[in-house]
Scaffold this active site. Structure first.
Site, PDB file in Angstrom:
ATOM      1  N   GLU A 136      -9.988  -6.157  -7.514  1.00  0.00           N
ATOM      2  CA  GLU A 136     -10.985  -6.871  -6.555  1.00  0.00           C
ATOM      3  C   GLU A 136     -12.161  -6.082  -6.252  1.00  0.00           C
ATOM      4  O   GLU A 136     -12.148  -4.999  -6.289  1.00  0.00           O
ATOM      5  CB  GLU A 136     -10.048  -6.810  -5.057  1.00  0.00           C
ATOM      6  CG  GLU A 136     -11.031  -7.861  -3.970  1.00  0.00           C
ATOM      7  CD  GLU A 136     -10.360  -7.688  -2.607  1.00  0.00           C
ATOM      8  OE1 GLU A 136      -9.403  -7.117  -2.497  1.00  0.00           O
ATOM      9  OE2 GLU A 136     -11.260  -8.257  -1.882  1.00  0.00           O
ATOM     10  N   ARG A 180       2.719   2.760  -7.969  1.00  0.00           N
ATOM     11  CA  ARG A 180       1.180   3.187  -8.094  1.00  0.00           C
ATOM     12  C   ARG A 180       1.251   4.683  -8.372  1.00  0.00           C
ATOM     13  O   ARG A 180       1.985   5.525  -7.928  1.00  0.00           O
ATOM     14  CB  ARG A 180       0.534   2.782  -6.981  1.00  0.00           C
ATOM     15  CG  ARG A 180       0.889   3.184  -5.555  1.00  0.00           C
ATOM     16  CD  ARG A 180       0.508   2.311  -4.580  1.00  0.00           C
ATOM     17  NE  ARG A 180      -1.006   2.368  -4.266  1.00  0.00           N
ATOM     18  CZ  ARG A 180      -1.829   1.268  -4.456  1.00  0.00           C
ATOM     19  NH1 ARG A 180      -1.400   0.045  -4.579  1.00  0.00           N
ATOM     20  NH2 ARG A 180      -3.197   1.493  -4.248  1.00  0.00           N
ATOM     21  N   LYS A 219      -9.487   1.800  -2.014  1.00  0.00           N
ATOM     22  CA  LYS A 219     -11.010   1.733  -2.026  1.00  0.00           C
ATOM     23  C   LYS A 219     -11.323   1.770  -0.460  1.00  0.00           C
ATOM     24  O   LYS A 219     -12.733   2.082  -0.200  1.00  0.00           O
ATOM     25  CB  LYS A 219     -11.258   0.516  -2.787  1.00  0.00           C
ATOM     26  CG  LYS A 219     -11.225   0.357  -4.279  1.00  0.00           C
ATOM     27  CD  LYS A 219     -11.388  -0.703  -5.034  1.00  0.00           C
ATOM     28  CE  LYS A 219     -10.060  -1.644  -4.872  1.00  0.00           C
ATOM     29  NZ  LYS A 219     -10.154  -3.027  -5.365  1.00  0.00           N
TER      30      LYS A 219
HETATM   31  P1  ATP Z   1      -7.156  -0.313  -3.261  1.00  0.00           P
HETATM   32  O1  ATP Z   1      -5.990   0.081  -2.259  1.00  0.00           O
HETATM   33  O2  ATP Z   1      -7.376   1.063  -3.868  1.00  0.00           O
HETATM   34  O3  ATP Z   1      -8.144  -1.269  -3.232  1.00  0.00           O
HETATM   35  P2  ATP Z   1      -5.857  -2.365  -4.748  1.00  0.00           P
HETATM   36  O4  ATP Z   1      -4.392  -2.377  -5.135  1.00  0.00           O
HETATM   37  O5  ATP Z   1      -6.234  -3.113  -3.567  1.00  0.00           O
HETATM   38  O6  ATP Z   1      -6.367  -0.725  -4.474  1.00  0.00           O
HETATM   39  P3  ATP Z   1      -7.174  -3.823  -6.875  1.00  0.00           P
HETATM   40  O7  ATP Z   1      -8.628  -3.811  -7.183  1.00  0.00           O
HETATM   41  O8  ATP Z   1      -6.714  -5.056  -6.098  1.00  0.00           O
HETATM   42  O9  ATP Z   1      -6.655  -2.533  -6.000  1.00  0.00           O
HETATM   43  O10 ATP Z   1      -6.114  -3.490  -8.157  1.00  0.00           O
HETATM   44  C1  ATP Z   1      -6.432  -3.817  -9.307  1.00  0.00           C
HETATM   45  C2  ATP Z   1      -5.184  -3.300 -10.185  1.00  0.00           C
HETATM   46  O11 ATP Z   1      -4.963  -1.987  -9.989  1.00  0.00           O
HETATM   47  C3  ATP Z   1      -4.000  -3.924  -9.437  1.00  0.00           C
HETATM   48  O12 ATP Z   1      -2.950  -4.614 -10.602  1.00  0.00           O
HETATM   49  C4  ATP Z   1      -3.232  -2.828  -8.550  1.00  0.00           C
HETATM   50  O13 ATP Z   1      -1.954  -2.746  -8.815  1.00  0.00           O
HETATM   51  C5  ATP Z   1      -3.687  -1.600  -9.799  1.00  0.00           C
HETATM   52  N1  ATP Z   1      -3.971  -0.389  -8.768  1.00  0.00           N
HETATM   53  C6  ATP Z   1      -4.559  -0.074  -7.661  1.00  0.00           C
HETATM   54  N2  ATP Z   1      -4.444   0.940  -7.290  1.00  0.00           N
HETATM   55  C7  ATP Z   1      -3.566   1.761  -7.970  1.00  0.00           C
HETATM   56  C8  ATP Z   1      -2.780   2.993  -8.156  1.00  0.00           C
HETATM   57  N3  ATP Z   1      -3.201   3.962  -7.260  1.00  0.00           N
HETATM   58  N4  ATP Z   1      -1.902   2.995  -9.180  1.00  0.00           N
HETATM   59  C9  ATP Z   1      -1.784   2.292  -9.956  1.00  0.00           C
HETATM   60  N5  ATP Z   1      -2.409   1.064 -10.197  1.00  0.00           N
HETATM   61  C10 ATP Z   1      -3.058   0.747  -9.204  1.00  0.00           C
HETATM   62 MG    MG Z   2      -7.092  -3.886  -2.158  1.00  0.00          MG
END
Ligand code: ATP
Ligand code: MG
Length: 752
Positions: A31, A258, A268
């Site tokens: 995102e 993760r 983020k």
């Molecule tokens: P954040 O909480 O940092 O915003 P998110 O999961 O909302 O992380 P996205 O931008 O939606 O972030 O994620 C993009 C991809 O990266 C998704 O498939 C998510 O599962 C993966 N991802 C995000 N954070 C991690 C992590 N700490 N380890 C492994 N994969 C991750």
């Molecule tokens: Mg997120």
């Protein structure tokens, strides 16, 4: 393929074998609501890595369904991160918003099937009606609306006739489902806002659960890989695709753990808080775990990918020690970057018996002899050394300059202290020294002066003043709660450090090892001709692990006990910390680690040598055997050689300049004369012989001289191989490369 197979690759291989998919298509679907972090790097390396390994394709898709938080600057940051890590998503960058019309059409199809309805409960009521884990939920009365009513309301929602929250579109599944997510999940909600790409076209936006599976399907994704927190969403994922009766092949979702790293925050949202609250200088602050931060700090993409490989892909969440990431960057840079000299806290040294000026040709890669590259190092009467490389009242085991102990200036001469000059407060402001003209590095040192180590220095008139930024962990707690846990010392700026002139250039993009300090990178933003700025990438060793371990108070009963010669003696806390580091981080076996950890003289010697050349296992072997033997009869101060020389010796074994056997002889000579190992090898012609053209005739000669043994060997007595190899080694004075000899002997003996 880079490594042993993980569970995702197993799934992918089975699916290819069974013919379920013709091509493997994955996607990385962030995102765009913040800069990507190291967790995203893991996801990127998994998704793009699998696509690469199975000759498929990985899409980069911006999951932009939440218009209030998203922005093009984050899109750019995500693209940059993927590119910087070395991956390629092909021609098209995808956006979920590009599928809004298609997703909307699928919603209408569901409504027409009687599988979705417009609900007009308030957000609060929706939550109440959902029930709990132990209690079934209750369906909204609006679920009874007719298809026509639903279509009409949904159309008007889309056109912006209602305000936010007035209605939602929900799937009609099961309000008593054990999986709470399946209790009539929301598919669309009203958001009367501008979307950064779709503009004002839409007043409704699809929810993640509806948009994600459909976007995957539209793109022809085969394996939709996400993190564990989406495990319960998998049922909706399948329900949507199945209910819409979409033609196979369709995607399936798989979850992995993760990445969590200690001493930092990763989401983020939390990173945005740090950026917006000005707790850091921006998304690319080198202390942040963002890809932009790592890049600016000087990390290499290779080291981050190695780290992602090492931590593997698991099904259970865990916390990874940030030291492991630091180990990867150190290991990568150790092989690549030039060694140069920097003095962080300068102390002036006037060499009273030196007149004039010279330029010393100093190799950039002294740890990697065959690699070319050197610079001119100006040397003059006035130099600066690091303040803590001089001790007026040295503690035991201090290897550097003292009133009674000479020291070598790296690449240059040995100096000794003649006089200490102090200011009115008793602070040392200058050392008057004397140098030994016969002691120049690289030529036969006939000075007869003994030193324990070599220190960095810069020539006073030629050194360049630079700004050094030293970084420490951003948070002081292993699992930080929030802003209150920020480490107040995470950034230390040294304004007037001094470096040798060769490395200060116009607009460089370079990494260096500042010898005995750490790895540094020219700051891509703030570096200027007036103020060259260097970021510390990582220190030479993991000092943090030691620091925190020592602070921990450990009950006596838990102190590690290691058995030696049948007798168990407890280690002190410091020894134990060292032992742990040596076994876990440096991979030494416990016997060697035990010997080193319990002997301060040996471990200090070992660590000094490691800074010169990073092969812990081989250096530790020589230190615990040869060096330890010398030290049984002698004091440290009486040794003729210094740790750096031992490191050089190990290096020569590793790059096959000399054989292990010859190395023992070189060590003996070095321990008697103090000569540099390279010099001993050169002057005595001890270079290892690996050339088959030289070795083959010797073997043939031995074969001719030993017809009986040849016959026995050919008759099946394979043990005699050792005899022939031994003869060849003897013939060459131990200089033949045993590997080559082994191969050649086996070959020659099998020829008739
Ligand atoms: P954040 O909480 O940092 O915003 P998110 O999961 O909302 O992380 P996205 O931008 O939606 O972030 O994620 C993009 C991809 O990266 C998704 O498939 C998510 O599962 C993966 N991802 C995000 N954070 C991690 C992590 N700490 N380890 C492994 N994969 C991750
Ligand atoms: Mg997120």
């Amino acid at each position: 393929m880079s490594k042993k197979k993980d569970f995702l690759r197993t799934v992918v291989e089975n699916d290819l074998q069974s013919g379920k998919y013709k091509e493997i298509v994955t996607r990385f679907p962030p995102e765009p609501n913040g800069f990507p972090h190291i967790g995203h790097a893991k996801s990127i390396s998994i998704n793009f890595g699998i696509a690469r390994d199975y000759h498929g394709h990985c899409n980069l898709r911006m999951d932009d369904t939440n218009p209030t938080k998203e922005d093009t600057k984050y899109v750019a940051a995500l693209e940059n991160a993927v590119k910087w890590l070395g991956f390629d998503w092909g021609e098209d960058l995808y956006f979920t918003s590009d599928y809004f019309s298609q997703i909307h059409a699928y919603a209408i199809k569901l409504i027409k099937m009687g599988k979705a309805y417009v609900d007009s409960l308030t957000e609060e009521q929706i939550r109440e009606y959902r029930g709990t884990v132990t209690e079934a939920g209750k369906r909204s009365k609006y679920a009874n609306r007719t298809v026509e009513e639903n279509l009409d309301l949904f159309e008007r929602m889309k056109n912006g006739e209602f305000s936010d929250g007035e209605h939602v579109l929900r799937a009609k599944i099961d309000m008593s489902a054990a999986n709470m997510k399946m209790r009539d999940p929301l598919l669309y909600r009203i958001r009367n806002v501008n979307h950064f790409r779709a503009g004002n076209e839409w007043a409704i936006y699809p929810m993640y659960d509806f948009a994600h599976c459909l976007s995957d399907y539209i793109e022809g994704v085969s394996h939709s890989i996400c993190t564990l927190e989406f495990e319960n969403n998998r049922d909706i994922y399948n329900w949507v695709l199945d209910t819409l009766e979409l033609q196979p092949p369709r995607p399936y979702q798989y979850e992995f753990a993760r990445l969590n790293i200690n001493y930092t925050v990763m989401s983020k949202r939390k990173l945005l808080e740090l950026v917006e609250g000005n707790y850091v200088s921006g998304w690319d602050d080198p202390r942040l775990p963002t890809i932009a931060g790592y890049k600016r700090r000087g990390y290499t993409p290779e080291s981050i990918l190695t780290f992602c490989d090492q931590i593997g892909i698991a099904k259970a969440n865990s916390m990874v020690d940030v030291a492991q990431l630091e180990f990867c960057i150190r290991d990568d840079l150790n092989k690549k970057v030039p060694r140069v000299m920097c003095v962080l806290d300068p102390l002036k040294v006037t060499i009273e018996n030196y007149e004039g000026f010279e330029e010393i040709d100093a190799p950039y890669y002294p740890h990697d002899v065959p690699k070319d590259g050197s610079r001119k190092l100006p040397f003059s009467k006035e130099i600066f050394i690091q303040r803590d490389d001089f001790e007026e009242n040295p503690p035991k085991g201090y290897f550097r300059l003292t009133p009674n102990q000479a020291v070598r200036l790296r690449h240059a001469y040995i100096i000794s202290c003649k006089e200490i000059i102090k200011d009115e407060n008793g602070k040392i402001i200058e050392i008057k020294a004397e140098y030994y003209p016969d002691s120049k590095s690289g030529s036969a040192d006939t000075s007869g002066v003994k030193v324990k180590s070599a220190i960095q220095w810069v020539s006073a008139t030629d050194a360049k003043e630079v700004e050094i930024r030293l970084y420490d962990r951003l948070f002081k707690n292993e699992i930080p709660e929030g802003i209150e846990d920020l480490n107040p010392d995470s950034l230390k700026i040294i304004k007037n450090a001094l470096v040798e002139p060769a490395i200060v250039k116009e607009k460089p993009d370079e990494r260096f090892q500042f010898e005995r300090i750490g790895y540094f990178y020219t700051d891509p933003i703030d570096y200027s001709d007036d103020t060259p700025v260097f970021n510390q990438i990582v220190g030479l060793k993991d000092s943090w692990g030691k620091k925190t371990k020592e602070k921990k108070v450990q009950p006596k009963a838990q102190a590690k006990q290691v058995q030696i010669d049948g007798e168990v003696v407890a280690m002190s806390k410091e020894e134990e910390a060292l032992f742990d580091k040596y076994t876990k981080e440096l991979q030494l076996n416990s016997e060697v680690a035990n010997t080193l950890a319990r002997d301060k003289k040996l471990s200090d010697f070992f660590e000094e040598a490691l800074m010169e050349y990073n092969n812990p296992v081989n250096i530790a072997n020589i230190v615990t055997n040869e060096v330890a033997r010398e030290l049984k009869q002698k004091e440290l101060t009486d040794l003729k050689f210094i740790p750096q020389q031992v490191a050089q010796l190990v290096k020569m074994i590793d790059d096959e300049t000399i054989s292990t056997k010859i190395a023992k002889d070189v060590f003996e000579t070095m321990s008697k004369s103090g000569e540099e190992p390279k010099q001993i090898v050169d002057s005595r012609g001890l270079l290892q012989i690996s050339d088959p053209d030289i070795i083959a005739p010797i073997i043939e000669d031995i074969i001719v001289k030993n017809p009986d043994n040849v016959e026995k060997f050919r008759a099946g007595n394979k043990k005699l191989l050792g005899f022939f190899v031994g003869q060849v080694l003897k013939e060459t004075g131990g200089k033949a490369n045993p590997k080559v000899v082994n191969e050649l002997v086996a070959k020659k003996l099998s020829e008739k």
